[in-house]
Write a protein that holds these residues in place. Structure first.
Motif, short mmCIF file in Angstrom:
data_model
loop_
_atom_site.label_atom_id
_atom_site.label_comp_id
_atom_site.label_asym_id
_atom_site.label_seq_id
_atom_site.Cartn_x
_atom_site.Cartn_y
_atom_site.Cartn_z
N UNK A 9 35.50 35.46 58.08
CA UNK A 9 36.65 36.20 58.58
C UNK A 9 37.89 35.32 58.65
N UNK A 10 37.74 34.10 59.10
CA UNK A 10 38.90 33.19 59.18
C UNK A 10 39.43 32.88 57.80
N UNK A 11 38.53 32.66 56.83
CA UNK A 11 38.97 32.39 55.46
C UNK A 11 39.71 33.59 54.87
N UNK A 12 39.30 34.78 55.26
CA UNK A 12 39.94 35.99 54.74
C UNK A 12 41.27 36.32 55.44
N UNK A 13 41.42 35.90 56.69
CA UNK A 13 42.55 36.38 57.47
C UNK A 13 43.60 35.34 57.83
N UNK A 14 43.22 34.12 58.12
CA UNK A 14 44.18 33.14 58.62
C UNK A 14 44.98 32.54 57.47
N UNK A 15 46.30 32.61 57.61
CA UNK A 15 47.20 32.09 56.58
C UNK A 15 48.39 31.40 57.24
N UNK A 38 48.96 25.42 63.76
CA UNK A 38 48.92 26.88 63.56
C UNK A 38 49.00 27.25 62.08
N UNK A 39 49.39 26.31 61.26
CA UNK A 39 49.62 26.60 59.84
C UNK A 39 48.34 26.63 59.01
N UNK A 40 47.33 25.90 59.40
CA UNK A 40 46.12 25.80 58.57
C UNK A 40 44.87 25.99 59.42
N UNK A 41 43.80 26.42 58.75
CA UNK A 41 42.52 26.61 59.42
C UNK A 41 41.92 25.24 59.72
N UNK A 42 41.46 25.06 60.94
CA UNK A 42 40.71 23.86 61.30
C UNK A 42 39.70 24.23 62.37
N UNK A 43 38.64 23.44 62.45
CA UNK A 43 37.54 23.77 63.34
C UNK A 43 37.30 22.73 64.42
N UNK A 114 54.59 30.09 46.06
CA UNK A 114 53.53 29.86 45.09
C UNK A 114 52.35 29.15 45.75
N UNK A 115 52.65 28.14 46.57
CA UNK A 115 51.59 27.44 47.30
C UNK A 115 50.79 28.44 48.14
N UNK A 116 51.47 29.33 48.87
CA UNK A 116 50.78 30.31 49.71
C UNK A 116 49.91 31.25 48.88
N UNK A 117 50.40 31.68 47.72
CA UNK A 117 49.62 32.56 46.84
C UNK A 117 48.35 31.84 46.34
N UNK A 118 48.52 30.59 45.91
CA UNK A 118 47.38 29.82 45.41
C UNK A 118 46.37 29.57 46.53
N UNK A 119 46.86 29.25 47.73
CA UNK A 119 45.98 29.05 48.88
C UNK A 119 45.24 30.35 49.22
N UNK A 120 45.95 31.46 49.19
CA UNK A 120 45.35 32.76 49.48
C UNK A 120 44.21 33.05 48.50
N UNK A 121 44.45 32.81 47.21
CA UNK A 121 43.40 33.04 46.20
C UNK A 121 42.19 32.16 46.48
N UNK A 122 42.42 30.87 46.76
CA UNK A 122 41.32 29.94 46.99
C UNK A 122 40.51 30.32 48.23
N UNK A 123 41.21 30.67 49.31
CA UNK A 123 40.50 31.05 50.54
C UNK A 123 39.72 32.34 50.34
N UNK A 124 40.31 33.32 49.65
CA UNK A 124 39.60 34.58 49.41
C UNK A 124 38.39 34.38 48.51
N UNK A 125 38.52 33.57 47.45
CA UNK A 125 37.39 33.30 46.56
C UNK A 125 36.26 32.63 47.33
N UNK A 126 36.60 31.69 48.18
CA UNK A 126 35.57 31.01 48.97
C UNK A 126 34.93 31.97 49.96
#
Length: 177
Positions: A9-15, A38-43, A114-126
């Motif tokens: 869920x975090x990979x799909x939603x947090x951007x 707040x900008x990136x996912x971290x655990x 462009x960075x955000x689009x590429x990050x979105x694709x990578x997070x969604x694929x994962x």
């Protein structure tokens, strides 16, 4: 397994924040440091960014210099990208990538988009590669699959960055007498 579902869920939603929603008032270093987690996912609770890191990124040419001691959207955009990429790229490799982006002569907001689009694709694929249900005994295989995908991607990325980098000039040889 709740942890795996949470990860998915975090990979799909947090951007990261889109450019238009980044603070447009000038921020001081301590505000940048508190904003970046707040900008990136971290655990974990480890530091995402320190003032020493920011200063090094300025020195290394990865982030434009601040206007005095105040930072704006352009700095947040670059720092977001650097904080994501530093987990997989060296400073040298990030410089090659930043330089290639800047050669495109696009405004920073377009590069950030462009960075955000590429990050979105990578997070969604994962996220899509994670099974909705997994037993604890499935986790080692899943971790290995993800690690090997990361290895293969890193190999390809390193080779592409080598291709992007201009060849080194050979030092002229001394004439023999």
């Amino acid at each position: 397994m709740d942890e795996l579902l949470d990860l998915k869920q975090r990979l799909e939603q947090e951007r990261p924040t889109p450019w238009a929603e980044l603070p447009d008032l000038a921020l001081y270093m301590d505000q940048i440091i508190s904003y970046m987690p707040r900008q990136l996912i971290h655990f974990d609770d480890g530091e995402v960014l320190t003032s020493a890191m920011v200063n090094n990124y300025f020195k290394d040419g990865l982030v434009p210099r601040a206007d005095g001691k105040r930072y704006g959207p352009i700095h947040l955009g670059y720092l977001t990208a650097v904080c994501a990429l530093k987990r997989v790229l060296s400073v040298r490799d990030m410089k090659v990538l930043v330089s290639a982006g800047e050669k495109r002569e696009k405004p920073p907001e377009e590069l950030y988009a462009y960075f955000l689009q590429a990050l979105d694709r990578a997070l969604n694929e994962t996220a899509q590669s994670l099974p909705p249900q997994a037993a604890p005994e499935d986790l080692p295989r899943l971790a290995l699959d993800l690690a090997l995908r990361s290895y293969a991607s890193q190999l390809a990325c390193a080779r592409i960055l080598d291709i992007l980098q201009p060849p080194c000039e050979e030092a002229p040889k001394k004439a023999k007498k």
